[in-house]
Design an enzyme around this catalytic site. Sequence first.
Site: not given
Length: 437
Positions: A103, A127, A132, A134, A185, A199, A203, A305
Amino acid sequence: MRLALLGCGTVGSEVVRLLHEQSADLAARIGAPLEIAGIAVRRVGRDRGDLPVDPALFTTDPLGLIKREDVDVVVEVVGGIEPARSWLVEALRAGKSVVTANKALLAEDGASLHDAAAEGGADLYYEASVAGAIPLLRPLRESLHGDRINRVTGIVNGTTNFILSAMDATGAGFAEALEEATELGYAEADPTADVEGFDAAAKAAILASLAFHTRVTAADVHREGITEVTAADVASAKAMGCTIKLLCIAARGADAEGRETVGVRVHPAMIPLTHPLASVSDAFNAVFVEAEAAGQLMFYGRGAGGAPTASAVLGDVVAVARNRLAGARAASESAYADLAVRPMGEALTRYHISLDVADRPGVLEAVAGVFARHEVSIATVRQGPAGGGPAGRGSDAELVIVTHVAPDAALAATVRELRGLEIVRSVASVLRVEGGA
Ligand code: NDP
Ligand code: HSE
């Protein structure tokens, strides 16, 4: 179908595991077997536990791997801007499909990747880059293409949601919760990207670009992280029947001349416990999409994760592999609307302000006067004994003020003036309030 895997860390190792465990199903879904041609890493000798893969596949030469004739699809799960951008541009220009979870790169310079994909006639899927596991970007770029999206609001960073949830539920400290999120993680290689909101801002830029058919970059996003959210803020939110979340909000609006604009922001905010995003805890993410015809849609699931992210990566791998076999390509980037980005000062929001003030006659009037001068209407005021301020000021009081909706610039100017008042000992906290009346 031969795949070059760039990166074999938290996400990459789960991609390898899922490819191994589901190879027969994946082959049936694609219509051809899927094989790993090579895996580029930084340290070939690193202990990778019981990863079900031939050690001979590892290399430290990503470009050499990408350029191999037998590579059809490049999966990038390394992260960062360079050298990832050069690798992906090289692959796309050579007509190789790319699947990436990066991203930071997409938000900083997605244009270079989209242009290279158009030049090479290749697919670019990402995606896993937002929220993550979704399925969110495909619905935005395909299912909702017949509709008009007006607003996207969500929790899109698992690490910060994990930290805020722990602070709220167990009273855990910030550092302790961040350490746990890193061990699990969820955090980026440099967790500053998570806790300072970089981050989530990346996104937000990706979501806004897709929702509003406009190129929005990370630099266009107003960004604030969670490092200044204190245990006192969390307790204060609780006392008001609220919780604090790091929100991403992207919305259409208009400028003074009535031209359509988009505003994109990431910041912590208080939301009422009755708000559907309030119950999104741990590393889960959730995103609300408000569309003209579809109405409200909510997407929810694991936002970070290894395994959840690998699920999204593999979904993209199947899609691009099927396209290749069919000699087809997904629709290219849609940025025709080219809307201007609205400055944060024009965003309409509410503030929760906690002040340590002198406890004497006329203080409330002076404070209220500052709000009035900036045309900010006060919704509620609560006065109590000083709590959050420095010790040793027995005669001070705490004022907690919640405003009605006002432009962010007016609210910021109000806080600046309050800080300069002699009767205001300190502005203990300033938080935006979203959702609810
Ligand atoms: P990790 O740090 O766990 O793994 C990075 C991998 O890249 C490692 O295998 C590392 O090699 C390799 N690598 C690093 N630099 C180079 C280089 N110069 N050349 C070749 N290989 C290199 O990262 P994650 O798996 O957590 O994240 C990967 C990407 O996925 C990032 O873009 C991240 O933002 C994104 N992402 C991560 C999620 C998560 O929950 N972790 C969720 C969604 C997206 P070595 O193994 O030898 O160290
Ligand atoms: N560090 C990111 C997060 C990973 O915590 O949400 C998923 O993008």
